[in-house]
Design a protein around this motif. Sequence first.
Motif, PDB file in Angstrom:
ATOM      1  N   ARG A 146       0.947  -1.078  -0.020  1.00  0.00           N
ATOM      2  CA  ARG A 146      -0.056  -0.213  -0.090  1.00  0.00           C
ATOM      3  C   ARG A 146       0.810   1.170   0.137  1.00  0.00           C
ATOM      4  O   ARG A 146       1.729   1.311   1.081  1.00  0.00           O
ATOM      5  N   LEU A 147       0.803   1.876  -1.092  1.00  0.00           N
ATOM      6  CA  LEU A 147       1.852   3.113  -1.215  1.00  0.00           C
ATOM      7  C   LEU A 147       1.006   4.608  -1.149  1.00  0.00           C
ATOM      8  O   LEU A 147      -0.065   4.621  -1.708  1.00  0.00           O
ATOM      9  N   ASN A 148       1.709   5.419  -0.329  1.00  0.00           N
ATOM     10  CA  ASN A 148       1.008   6.705  -0.095  1.00  0.00           C
ATOM     11  C   ASN A 148       1.967   7.660  -0.936  1.00  0.00           C
ATOM     12  O   ASN A 148       3.445   7.574  -0.954  1.00  0.00           O
ATOM     13  N   SER A 149       1.397   8.491  -1.817  1.00  0.00           N
ATOM     14  CA  SER A 149       2.163   9.586  -2.270  1.00  0.00           C
ATOM     15  C   SER A 149       2.576  10.542  -1.436  1.00  0.00           C
ATOM     16  O   SER A 149       1.975  10.931  -0.694  1.00  0.00           O
ATOM     17  N   LYS A 150       4.046  11.118  -1.606  1.00  0.00           N
ATOM     18  CA  LYS A 150       4.592  12.137  -0.802  1.00  0.00           C
ATOM     19  C   LYS A 150       4.352  13.325  -1.583  1.00  0.00           C
ATOM     20  O   LYS A 150       4.893  14.513  -1.500  1.00  0.00           O
ATOM     21  N   PHE A 151       3.246  13.429  -2.384  1.00  0.00           N
ATOM     22  CA  PHE A 151       2.541  14.686  -3.186  1.00  0.00           C
ATOM     23  C   PHE A 151       1.138  14.680  -2.863  1.00  0.00           C
ATOM     24  O   PHE A 151       0.298  13.878  -2.855  1.00  0.00           O
ATOM     25  N   ALA A 152       0.788  15.951  -2.491  1.00  0.00           N
ATOM     26  CA  ALA A 152      -0.745  16.098  -2.193  1.00  0.00           C
ATOM     27  C   ALA A 152      -1.220  17.645  -2.853  1.00  0.00           C
ATOM     28  O   ALA A 152      -0.406  18.412  -3.180  1.00  0.00           O
ATOM     29  N   PHE A 153      -2.487  17.671  -3.490  1.00  0.00           N
ATOM     30  CA  PHE A 153      -2.868  18.566  -4.211  1.00  0.00           C
ATOM     31  C   PHE A 153      -4.220  18.741  -3.934  1.00  0.00           C
ATOM     32  O   PHE A 153      -5.080  18.183  -3.436  1.00  0.00           O
ATOM     33  N   THR A 154      -5.064  19.930  -4.519  1.00  0.00           N
ATOM     34  CA  THR A 154      -6.271  20.233  -4.608  1.00  0.00           C
ATOM     35  C   THR A 154      -6.697  20.694  -5.827  1.00  0.00           C
ATOM     36  O   THR A 154      -6.046  21.705  -6.550  1.00  0.00           O
ATOM     37  N   TYR A 155      -7.637  20.015  -6.433  1.00  0.00           N
ATOM     38  CA  TYR A 155      -8.239  20.340  -7.792  1.00  0.00           C
ATOM     39  C   TYR A 155      -7.156  19.841  -8.975  1.00  0.00           C
ATOM     40  O   TYR A 155      -6.096  20.228  -8.841  1.00  0.00           O
TER      41      TYR A 155
END
Length: 534
Positions: A276-285
């Motif tokens: 299970r991988l989580n990205s170290k990048f997050a964003f809105t829209y």
Amino acid sequence: MHKLNFLLSILFFVPLLGFAQNAEDDFEGNSTITSWYGDDCGMDNAYGNPFQEGINTSATVLQYQDNGGQYANIRFEIDETFALSQNAAFALKIYVTSSSITGGQPNQVSLKLQDGDLPEPWSTQTEIIKPIVLDQWQEVTFDFANDPYQNLNEGSPNPVTRTDFNRVVLQVNGENNNDLVTAYIDDFVYGVDNGEGSIYNQLVWADEFDGNGPIDPTKWHHQTQLPNGGSWFNNELQHYTNRVENSYVEDGFLHIVAKKENFTDQGYTKSYTSARLNSKFAFTYGRVEARAKLPFGLGTWPAIWMLGKNITEAGGYWANTYGTTGWPACGEIDIMEHWGYNQNYVQSALHTPSSFGATENHGGTLASDVSNTFHIYALEWTPEEMRFSIDGSVYYTYAPNNQNPATWPFDADQYLLLNVAIQGEVAGNFTQSPMVLDYIRVYQEGTNTTADTEELQQIQVFPNPVEGPLNITVPATLAGAQVKVYSAAGQVLVQEFTQDSTSLTLDWSGYPAGAYVLVFESGGERVSYKVVKI
């Protein structure tokens, strides 16, 4: 002489740039198709839409009733011929009611191209058949340059090289049978937007999975910590590990491998492992695209999905720093889910405080051979809605009428997750199976960075909301600026003309109600305006 270039439309469906021919009908009075004909079936092309929901809330549709005709179909012809190319395709929306069907025919819709000038037009036809899901609106595309096609005459050349097609035939649930079926068809169009219409066209983050070896630790976090109680949610049966046996890159592809093996971790022994991988990048829209093949096997549950960066979930990459909110208040966006017990069905879903767990906010579609064939799974996330598609065909839209924290916790950063879970009954011969990704990419709207930004911000668009005339004014310094209008579905609406004046009035009384986006471009910069037609 200053010139201001606008790309606008007079109708909701219009021919896209680059196509010499066009054929479209929204069955609301906007059509370039002279006449529809029904063969061996009932047809009404001004029928009140009995299912104003999902991706199609228009008032009028075409009703297609196969009342047992052996060769039931509907068709039309154009004056010229279709010139198929890499950028041209056919698309339509369709709803088939399960209660209307008799017999055991496959649930499908086919589009056939014929030469209507021949005594036997079917003799040299070509055809694409697409599976459909019952009891929901879905958009289906037929791309003769890229989709598998069938030539009735094996000696016929590749359809994209032919110039004799002037007839389109649509057929639901096949021919050579006397079974019944009722379908509703809407928004037929020849010429499909290739993605240029999305306002999210600047790549901001991606993993192309180049090379070989472990996953890129600068982009991904292995989430392995078991939740309280010693088991993952939904009664999943696996341990998630950070081992290369369960997640690795090989020859330019990411493999997330679910395996049958006894594995002990954190004091618990389980019979399956995965990653299970989580990205170290997050964003809105923005727009997310992932090209993937899915695992085989009863019990497998792969997913490409997102969670709010503010989730308090144990062991997640963002939780220690940003975790303030539990699930489902953080919001969950399931871009693609697949279950091994329903091999070629994929689904998208939203989990919010108003509907979670067995959420009512979901839609799915049938796809061809999802475990042997790569498909592109995509999400378009705007401030107003979520649109989910496969290979460019939108099959589910989430757009609550009343946006509030209970229905729309989607106005803050989310991060990506990739995983394959094991759940429920597992095939007795299951040993291992991977989800394979070619890439995953995130696009957002380009930002303005140069001196023209101030002028772009001086553009005026009024009144807004608009019912009739829409007024646009721009500074004189923006000569040569370009404007595109996008429909809520992301299509470019395209009538091109020049205007010497810095002001312009357009009559929007003929536009369908809904949200539109005007994008102004100058000197490589862009600014967007949302216009609501009432």
